[in-house]
Each structure stands twice: as C-alpha cells, then as structure tokens.
Design a protein around this motif. Structure first.
Motif, PDB file in Angstrom:
ATOM      1  N   GLN A 294     -11.623   2.666 131.766  1.00 40.26           N
ATOM      2  CA  GLN A 294     -10.359   2.702 131.033  1.00 40.26           C
ATOM      3  C   GLN A 294     -10.337   3.919 130.124  1.00 40.26           C
ATOM      4  O   GLN A 294     -11.292   4.180 129.399  1.00 40.26           O
ATOM      5  CB  GLN A 294     -10.186   1.427 130.195  1.00 40.26           C
ATOM      6  N   LYS A 295      -9.249   4.669 130.168  1.00 37.58           N
ATOM      7  CA  LYS A 295      -9.098   5.822 129.286  1.00 37.58           C
ATOM      8  C   LYS A 295      -8.693   5.349 127.893  1.00 37.58           C
ATOM      9  O   LYS A 295      -8.307   4.201 127.692  1.00 37.58           O
ATOM     10  CB  LYS A 295      -8.037   6.776 129.844  1.00 37.58           C
ATOM     11  N   THR A 296      -8.754   6.253 126.932  1.00 35.33           N
ATOM     12  CA  THR A 296      -8.405   5.878 125.559  1.00 35.33           C
ATOM     13  C   THR A 296      -6.942   5.478 125.432  1.00 35.33           C
ATOM     14  O   THR A 296      -6.577   4.755 124.497  1.00 35.33           O
ATOM     15  CB  THR A 296      -8.701   7.038 124.592  1.00 35.33           C
TER      16      THR A 296
ATOM     17  N   THR B 197     -14.571  10.292 130.142  1.00 34.67           N
ATOM     18  CA  THR B 197     -15.437  11.245 129.455  1.00 34.67           C
ATOM     19  C   THR B 197     -16.639  10.497 128.892  1.00 34.67           C
ATOM     20  O   THR B 197     -16.668   9.263 128.870  1.00 34.67           O
ATOM     21  CB  THR B 197     -14.694  11.951 128.315  1.00 34.67           C
ATOM     22  N   TYR B 198     -17.602  11.258 128.417  1.00 37.69           N
ATOM     23  CA  TYR B 198     -18.810  10.625 127.877  1.00 37.69           C
ATOM     24  C   TYR B 198     -18.490   9.789 126.637  1.00 37.69           C
ATOM     25  O   TYR B 198     -19.019   8.680 126.471  1.00 37.69           O
ATOM     26  CB  TYR B 198     -19.861  11.701 127.555  1.00 37.69           C
TER      27      TYR B 198
ATOM     28  N   LYS C 167     -28.438   8.585 124.725  1.00 43.83           N
ATOM     29  CA  LYS C 167     -29.536   9.547 124.904  1.00 43.83           C
ATOM     30  C   LYS C 167     -29.243  10.462 126.080  1.00 43.83           C
ATOM     31  O   LYS C 167     -29.452  11.679 126.011  1.00 43.83           O
ATOM     32  CB  LYS C 167     -30.848   8.799 125.156  1.00 43.83           C
ATOM     33  N   ARG C 168     -28.773   9.867 127.158  1.00 43.67           N
ATOM     34  CA  ARG C 168     -28.438  10.643 128.356  1.00 43.67           C
ATOM     35  C   ARG C 168     -27.348  11.658 128.040  1.00 43.67           C
ATOM     36  O   ARG C 168     -27.389  12.809 128.483  1.00 43.67           O
ATOM     37  CB  ARG C 168     -27.973   9.697 129.454  1.00 43.67           C
ATOM     38  N   CYS C 169     -26.368  11.208 127.265  1.00 44.48           N
ATOM     39  CA  CYS C 169     -25.272  12.100 126.878  1.00 44.48           C
ATOM     40  C   CYS C 169     -25.792  13.285 126.072  1.00 44.48           C
ATOM     41  O   CYS C 169     -25.402  14.430 126.306  1.00 44.48           O
ATOM     42  CB  CYS C 169     -24.242  11.320 126.063  1.00 44.48           C
TER      43      CYS C 169
ATOM     44  N   THR D 214     -15.406  16.271 128.693  1.00 46.33           N
ATOM     45  CA  THR D 214     -16.095  16.375 129.975  1.00 46.33           C
ATOM     46  C   THR D 214     -16.216  15.005 130.629  1.00 46.33           C
ATOM     47  O   THR D 214     -16.712  14.058 130.009  1.00 46.33           O
ATOM     48  CB  THR D 214     -17.513  16.965 129.792  1.00 46.33           C
ATOM     49  N   THR D 215     -15.753  14.893 131.866  1.00 44.69           N
ATOM     50  CA  THR D 215     -15.898  13.619 132.582  1.00 44.69           C
ATOM     51  C   THR D 215     -17.330  13.481 133.095  1.00 44.69           C
ATOM     52  O   THR D 215     -18.048  14.467 133.265  1.00 44.69           O
ATOM     53  CB  THR D 215     -14.920  13.536 133.761  1.00 44.69           C
TER      54      THR D 215
END
Length: 283
Positions: free
Chosen positions: A39-41, A52-53, A86-88, A127-128
């Motif tokens: 879901q987008k914002t 996005t992240y 962390k990944r982000c 960034t997606t």
C-alpha cells in the motif's frame, strides 16, 4: 476460496491466485484479519515491489505495532522491522556510519521509524524496493520460529498456509487485528463447545440467551437452593447518599422517577462547584 483454489495442488495455486488477484486483495482488505501488505502512502493498493523503503517500513509498523497500547503485536514482529531497516541502511549508505541507524531506533517511537529513516537517507523515501530486497522482506515474514505477521505480502504457493496459520491467536488478541474488528477473525469451536451444538443454524442470540439463563439458574441453585422466594430484594445497591446542603437559590423537585435541579439565572447565586458535583453525582 477453499473450494476453488486451495484445494488444488500447490504448484497450480499461484496461477489461480494471480488470475483472481484483485478480488482476493479486495476481500483481504475488507474482511480478513490479515490484510494485503502492499500500500502506498496515499492508500493505493500495490505490490511490495512498488513500495519505497520508507513506505515498507511504515506499513510494517502500521500493521505490527499497536499504537494505543504502545507494544508490538509480537516481539518477533519488532525484529522483522529492525532487520529490514538494517537492510535499508546497507542499501542506502555510501559509507559505514559512525553510529548505526539501528542503535538510534530504540529511542524513537515506532510510528516515526519511516520518517526517521527518510531523514537519514532521503533516497529511501523515493526509491522502490529492489527485487532482492523485496524477496528479503518476504523471507523475513516467513522466517521460522516467529509468529506469523498480521498481513499477506504475496500470492504464492504458500498463500493457503499463511491465511490459515495461527488463526486462533488473533481472536484472542483482537488489538492486533486491523481496526480491532471482531468480524475479521474466525473463532474456532473446540470439542468441549461442539458437544453442546445440537441445533443446525442456531442463532447467536439463542446461544447467548441459553448461557445467560443457565448461569443465573446455577447461581440460584448454589446460593439459594433454587428457591427464588429466598432471594433478597434490594432497590438500590449503593451506600446511603450523603446529604448535601445546596443554597436556597437552587430549587430541587423530587418525584418517584426523577430529581430536577433548577439553577438560578444569576451566576453569582450558583452553588460551589464541588458541592454541586457532589449533589449531582450522588454517593
């Protein structure tokens, strides 16, 4: 869905799920305890790879953090968010940070995680997700040894397992369900309760009325030997009211069903606030 998709071999389910994708997502979001994750914002329904992240982090917090209780739906769900954050950071940072972002999140309200990440790494808000990071998030959600998260992130061969796994737990922890909506959860009937279900399609009201009257009958039998005439009658279960002396400017009119206070028009003749509240509230 059980009769049309989930009864098919696992290797054939994904094609059937994708063919009915819009309908399935709509039902998940409107009726089920685990809504669709993507879901987008602005509220638009999308796939995980289109987020996005910061949107992914924000959505994860929205669905796994109970804001009014200030706690996570399960401690393992907090770890999902932290591991993805962390990944982000690994994806967005161009050098090793002096203080890892994860060390700072512990002092921040989880509802602010997405904004905080976006503040440290602005590109995370635009960034997606790369395909490998989307798969990493899906892997986190399926990790062994943790409580299944309260959402559906993908339509794959494991979809049937996900929507049925831990299906009793949400009914016992309604705060973890979207909008705390009891209509989204299924309450399974155990063997003890099932032995008393002897009528087909019995209305819920009838079931609850039986429980209500049986409970009253049990109390009568235990406390009064089943003799209703020995049950005391008390008109008002309360301490005796405290006498309150209101000023003569306040008229009090009593009847069998009500008590009416008539206040003066002159504000200077109004009773003291504490005295007035005591008179209105009673003992």
């Amino acid at each position: 869905m059980h009769d049309t998709i989930l009864n098919q071999p696992r290797d054939k389910r994904k094609a059937l799920l994708l063919a009915n994708k819009d309908k399935i997502i709509s039902r998940l979001n409107s009726d089920y305890m685990r809504p669709w994750f993507g879901q987008k914002t602005d509220g638009r329904v999308v796939d995980l790879e289109e987020m996005t992240y910061t949107e992914a982090i924000g959505r994860a917090v929205e669905l796994m953090y109970i804001q009014h209780q200030r706690q996570w739906t399960h401690e393992s769900h907090y770890q999902i968010v932290i591991d993805f954050a962390k990944r982000c950071e690994c994806r967005m940072s161009r050098h090793v940070p002096a203080v890892p972002m994860i060390d700072m999140l512990g002092d921040i309200d989880p509802t602010e995680y997405a904004d905080f990440v976006g503040g440290m790494y602005p590109e995370a808000a635009t960034t997606t997700l790369l395909s490998e990071d989307a798969e990493f998030f899906k892997m986190l959600c399926k990790r062994r040894g943790q409580k299944s998260p309260m959402f559906v992130v993908d339509l794959d061969k494991d979809f049937g397992l996900l929507i049925q796994k831990d299906s009793i737990w949400p009914s016992e922890h309604l705060d973890a369900v979207v909008d705390q909506d009891p209509q989204r959860v299924g309450i399974q009937q155990g063997p003890v309760a099932a032995r008393y279900s002897t009528v087909v399609d019995e209305p819920v009201k009838t079931i609850l009325d039986k429980i209500y009257h049986k409970h009253i009958a049990a109390l009568k039998e235990r406390l009064y030997g089943g003799d209703e005439s020995s049950i005391p009658v008390v008109e008002y279960l309360c301490a005796d009211p405290v006498a309150v002396d209101l000023p003569d400017s306040v008229a009090v009119r009593d009847s069998e069903t009500e008590r009416v206070f008539v206040l003066p028009e002159d504000t200077n003749q109004l009773p003291d606030t504490g005295l007035w509240l005591q008179a209105v509230a009673g003992p």
